[in-house]
Enzyme design. Structure first.
Site, PDB file in Angstrom:
ATOM      1  N   MET A 244      -5.250   2.183  -7.208  1.00  0.00           N
ATOM      2  CA  MET A 244      -4.051   2.245  -8.041  1.00  0.00           C
ATOM      3  C   MET A 244      -3.615   0.902  -8.641  1.00  0.00           C
ATOM      4  O   MET A 244      -2.497   0.778  -9.122  1.00  0.00           O
ATOM      5  CB  MET A 244      -2.889   2.865  -7.237  1.00  0.00           C
TER       6      MET A 244
ATOM      7  N   ARG B 282      -7.703   1.486   9.174  1.00  0.00           N
ATOM      8  CA  ARG B 282      -7.729   0.734   7.916  1.00  0.00           C
ATOM      9  C   ARG B 282      -7.259  -0.704   8.135  1.00  0.00           C
ATOM     10  O   ARG B 282      -7.774  -1.630   7.547  1.00  0.00           O
ATOM     11  CB  ARG B 282      -6.839   1.405   6.864  1.00  0.00           C
TER      12      ARG B 282
ATOM     13  N   ARG C   6      -1.047  -6.143   6.234  1.00  0.00           N
ATOM     14  CA  ARG C   6      -2.472  -6.484   6.250  1.00  0.00           C
ATOM     15  C   ARG C   6      -2.653  -7.950   5.843  1.00  0.00           C
ATOM     16  O   ARG C   6      -3.540  -8.636   6.339  1.00  0.00           O
ATOM     17  CB  ARG C   6      -3.284  -5.554   5.350  1.00  0.00           C
TER      18      ARG C   6
ATOM     19  N   ARG D 256      11.484  -9.157  -0.192  1.00  0.00           N
ATOM     20  CA  ARG D 256      11.212  -7.725   0.037  1.00  0.00           C
ATOM     21  C   ARG D 256      10.158  -7.490   1.125  1.00  0.00           C
ATOM     22  O   ARG D 256       9.445  -6.471   1.090  1.00  0.00           O
ATOM     23  CB  ARG D 256      10.734  -7.037  -1.249  1.00  0.00           C
TER      24      ARG D 256
ATOM     25  N   GLY E 213      -3.079  -4.480  -0.376  1.00  0.00           N
ATOM     26  CA  GLY E 213      -1.877  -3.758  -0.809  1.00  0.00           C
ATOM     27  C   GLY E 213      -0.727  -3.936   0.165  1.00  0.00           C
ATOM     28  O   GLY E 213       0.426  -4.148  -0.219  1.00  0.00           O
TER      29      GLY E 213
ATOM     30  N   SER F 292     -11.645   4.558   1.992  1.00  0.00           N
ATOM     31  CA  SER F 292     -10.785   5.004   3.093  1.00  0.00           C
ATOM     32  C   SER F 292     -10.692   6.524   3.159  1.00  0.00           C
ATOM     33  O   SER F 292     -10.216   7.082   4.142  1.00  0.00           O
ATOM     34  CB  SER F 292      -9.378   4.417   2.938  1.00  0.00           C
ATOM     35  N   ASP F 293     -11.111   7.206   2.096  1.00  0.00           N
ATOM     36  CA  ASP F 293     -11.107   8.670   2.105  1.00  0.00           C
ATOM     37  C   ASP F 293     -12.049   9.167   1.010  1.00  0.00           C
ATOM     38  O   ASP F 293     -12.486   8.396   0.170  1.00  0.00           O
ATOM     39  CB  ASP F 293      -9.682   9.233   1.913  1.00  0.00           C
TER      40      ASP F 293
ATOM     41  N   ARG G  23      -8.405  -8.863  -5.118  1.00  0.00           N
ATOM     42  CA  ARG G  23      -7.776  -7.732  -4.444  1.00  0.00           C
ATOM     43  C   ARG G  23      -8.728  -7.198  -3.385  1.00  0.00           C
ATOM     44  O   ARG G  23      -9.927  -6.991  -3.660  1.00  0.00           O
ATOM     45  CB  ARG G  23      -7.435  -6.650  -5.478  1.00  0.00           C
ATOM     46  N   VAL G  24      -8.218  -7.003  -2.187  1.00  0.00           N
ATOM     47  CA  VAL G  24      -9.011  -6.400  -1.109  1.00  0.00           C
ATOM     48  C   VAL G  24      -8.276  -5.120  -0.694  1.00  0.00           C
ATOM     49  O   VAL G  24      -7.260  -5.174  -0.015  1.00  0.00           O
ATOM     50  CB  VAL G  24      -9.216  -7.365   0.086  1.00  0.00           C
ATOM     51  N   GLY G  25      -8.776  -4.009  -1.165  1.00  0.00           N
ATOM     52  CA  GLY G  25      -8.015  -2.772  -0.996  1.00  0.00           C
ATOM     53  C   GLY G  25      -8.833  -1.609  -0.482  1.00  0.00           C
ATOM     54  O   GLY G  25      -9.964  -1.766  -0.021  1.00  0.00           O
ATOM     55  N   SER G  26      -8.222  -0.441  -0.584  1.00  0.00           N
ATOM     56  CA  SER G  26      -8.908   0.785  -0.174  1.00  0.00           C
ATOM     57  C   SER G  26      -8.967   1.739  -1.365  1.00  0.00           C
ATOM     58  O   SER G  26      -8.255   1.565  -2.357  1.00  0.00           O
ATOM     59  CB  SER G  26      -8.180   1.435   0.998  1.00  0.00           C
TER      60      SER G  26
HETATM   61  N1  HPA Z   1      -6.054   7.824  -4.429  1.00  0.00           N
HETATM   62  C1  HPA Z   1      -5.495   6.736  -4.911  1.00  0.00           C
HETATM   63  N2  HPA Z   1      -5.514   5.584  -4.313  1.00  0.00           N
HETATM   64  C2  HPA Z   1      -6.156   5.501  -3.141  1.00  0.00           C
HETATM   65  C3  HPA Z   1      -6.761   6.600  -2.566  1.00  0.00           C
HETATM   66  C4  HPA Z   1      -6.721   7.825  -3.250  1.00  0.00           C
HETATM   67  O1  HPA Z   1      -7.268   8.849  -2.801  1.00  0.00           O
HETATM   68  N3  HPA Z   1      -7.305   6.203  -1.396  1.00  0.00           N
HETATM   69  C5  HPA Z   1      -7.028   4.893  -1.256  1.00  0.00           C
HETATM   70  N4  HPA Z   1      -6.326   4.455  -2.312  1.00  0.00           N
END
Ligand code: HPA
Length: 231
Positions: free
Chosen positions: A180, A217, A24, A43, A20, A203-204, A87-90
């Site tokens: 997202m 992260r 990163r 951008r 994202g 990540s959470d 995609r490499v995300g959280s």
């Molecule tokens: N919500 C949406 N997208 C996210 C979250 C979350 O808690 N954590 C990491 N990406």
């Protein structure tokens, strides 16, 4: 050149890894790739092309959310000859079985977004990962001794949801986690005949409210990168 990418034709590899955060993308390019060049910076959404184990590969930020990844994925697929986007995300965990830094392969993506209306379908589109990429990522993880969770995620349009318990409905449908972007990525790939997979690090947690810091992260997603780079 496209409206949001100022790279030359053929500047991208067939496979693009998409975190994202553009910083990163820079981190991945600088730490994992060789012979790297910056190919786009519109951008500050940095994109790089380099080599990993002698194979050409690109990495570019997607930004946050479905509209942002929708723009970049479409332009990469349609105008830059890209065939695979990983995609490499959280993500935020919905499942009790997930701990911070666990890895998910997003087999499918649900959404609360209206993105699919773009395609005027007479029903609901189920957004799924490309099976070859999914299988390959799963096997890579196995060979590397990395545990992965495979299943459904929610690609949400809302980070700060007014109804703070709404996520429990998705949890009741065994959706593992929230992010997202994946729904749009998967739908665009289906529409254009391309391949996509999302790999996520937790990540959470919506359950325990534990969180990682932005700094952790940025640097701690080594396992996810090993899976993605060896696809
Ligand atoms: N919500 C949406 N997208 C996210 C979250 C979350 O808690 N954590 C990491 N990406």
């Amino acid at each position: 050149m496209t409206p949001h990418i100022n790279a030359k034709e053929n500047a991208f590899a067939k496979t693009v890894l998409m975190p994202g955060d553009p910083l990163r993308a820079k981190f991945i390019a600088e730490n994992y790739l060789e012979n790297v060049s910056l190919v786009t910076d519109v951008r500050n959404m940095f994109g790089y092309t380099g080599e990993y184990k002698g194979n050409k590969i690109s990495v570019m930020g997607s930004g946050m959310g479905i509209p942002s990844i929708g723009i970049y994925a479409y332009e990469l697929f349609k105008f830059y000859g890209v065939e695979n986007i990983v995609r490499v995300g959280s993500c935020g965990a919905y499942s009790k079985d997930l701990n911070l830094y666990d890895i998910i392969l997003a087999q499918g993506a649900c959404t609360n977004s209206a993105f699919q209306e773009n395609y005027k379908l007479p029903g609901t589109f189920s957004a799924i990962a490309d099976f070859d990429l999914l299988l390959s990522a799963y096997n890579n993880a196995k060979n590397l001794g990395i545990t992965v969770h495979v299943g459904n995620v929610l690609s949400s349009d809302v980070f700060y949801q007014d109804d703070v318990d709404a996520w429990k409905k998705w949890q009741s449908m065994k959706v593992l986690a929230v992010e997202m972007e994946s729904y749009a990525l998967y739908a665009i790939a289906a529409n254009l005949g391309k391949k996509t997979l999302t790999i996520l690090t937790v990540s959470d947690s919506l359950i325990t409210h534990e969180e990682t810091t932005a700094e952790e992260r940025q640097t701690s997603f080594t396992k996810m990168m090993e899976i993605a780079l060896n696809l």
